[in-house]
Scaffold this active site. Structure first.
Site, PDB file in Angstrom:
ATOM      1  N   CYS A  41       0.697  -1.256  -0.042  1.00  0.00           N
ATOM      2  CA  CYS A  41      -0.048  -0.183  -0.128  1.00  0.00           C
ATOM      3  C   CYS A  41       0.996   1.479   0.068  1.00  0.00           C
ATOM      4  CB  CYS A  41      -0.890  -0.110   1.170  1.00  0.00           C
ATOM      5  SG  CYS A  41      -2.022   1.356   1.314  1.00  0.00           S
ATOM      6  N   PHE A  42       1.150   1.762  -1.205  1.00  0.00           N
ATOM      7  CA  PHE A  42       2.198   2.790  -1.422  1.00  0.00           C
ATOM      8  C   PHE A  42       1.757   4.123  -0.384  1.00  0.00           C
ATOM      9  CE2 PHE A  42       3.622   0.517  -4.864  1.00  0.00           C
ATOM     10  CZ  PHE A  42       4.975   0.618  -4.787  1.00  0.00           C
ATOM     11  N   VAL A  43       0.479   4.233  -0.427  1.00  0.00           N
ATOM     12  CA  VAL A  43       0.159   5.656   0.526  1.00  0.00           C
ATOM     13  C   VAL A  43       0.082   5.213   1.819  1.00  0.00           C
ATOM     14  CG1 VAL A  43      -1.392   6.621  -1.459  1.00  0.00           C
ATOM     15  CG2 VAL A  43      -2.470   4.903   0.144  1.00  0.00           C
ATOM     16  N   UNK A  44       0.282   4.059   2.191  1.00  0.00           N
ATOM     17  CA  UNK A  44       0.537   3.576   3.739  1.00  0.00           C
ATOM     18  C   UNK A  44       1.861   3.794   4.127  1.00  0.00           C
ATOM     19  N   THR A  45       2.907   3.586   3.375  1.00  0.00           N
ATOM     20  CA  THR A  45       4.114   3.654   3.904  1.00  0.00           C
ATOM     21  C   THR A  45       4.511   5.371   3.880  1.00  0.00           C
ATOM     22  OG1 THR A  45       4.868   3.663   1.718  1.00  0.00           O
ATOM     23  CG2 THR A  45       4.918   1.540   2.817  1.00  0.00           C
TER      24      THR A  45
END
EC number: 1.21.4.2
Length: 158
Positions: A41-45
């Site tokens: 989840c790119f937006v989570u990192t």
């Protein structure tokens, strides 16, 4: 000669973009050997940066197989996230937080919607696995961002 001939492939898919299994499915008809596939989840990192575990794996595979033998494929939903991942595996971790901080691998890196990938895989499988996402992603921005990163930091421009 395909981009994937004799290459080990690392897939970093995106939960909100193109997942790892979809990219891997497209590669089944090529000479690529997938050595690692993940869906993140790119937006989570942190700030869209590449996950530290994935950085460690990329570094390990570069040490094991040689950077010249690797291709990294990303499936990020946005150009900025794709660019951060590409920058990390070429110029080093821009956040200076992970194992690739200051490590300039210069790896070949492509997004799953780029023509270099799309033209190297079976079009029917691509349409089935990625076609729908291609319609909703900003493909032109992703291509421009990935090309820019490769031109600036890529060591293997074949």
């Amino acid at each position: 000669m395909s981009l994937f001939d004799g290459k080990k492939v690392i897939i970093i898919g995106d939960r909100d973009g193109i997942p790892g299994p979809a990219i891997a499915e497209c590669l089944k008809g090529t000479a690529a050997e997938v050595v690692y596939s993940a869906t993140e989840c790119f937006v989570u990192t942190a700030a869209g940066a590449m996950d530290l575990e994935n950085q460690n794996r990329v570094k390990g595979f570069a040490d094991q197989f040689g950077a010249e033998n690797l291709v990294v494929l990303v499936g990020a939903a946005e150009a900025e996230s794709a660019g951060l991942a590409a920058e990390t595996v070429t110029a080093g971790d821009p956040t200076f937080a992970g194992p690739l901080a200051g490590v300039q691998l210069g790896l070949r890196v492509f997004h799953a919607v780029e023509p270099e990938f799309k033209d190297a895989v079976d079009s029917a499988v691509y349409d089935e696995q990625i076609g729908m996402m291609e319609m909703v992603l900003d493909v032109d921005s992703i291509i421009a961002e990935m090309k820019s990163i490769r031109e600036q930091f890529g060591k293997f421009n074949d």
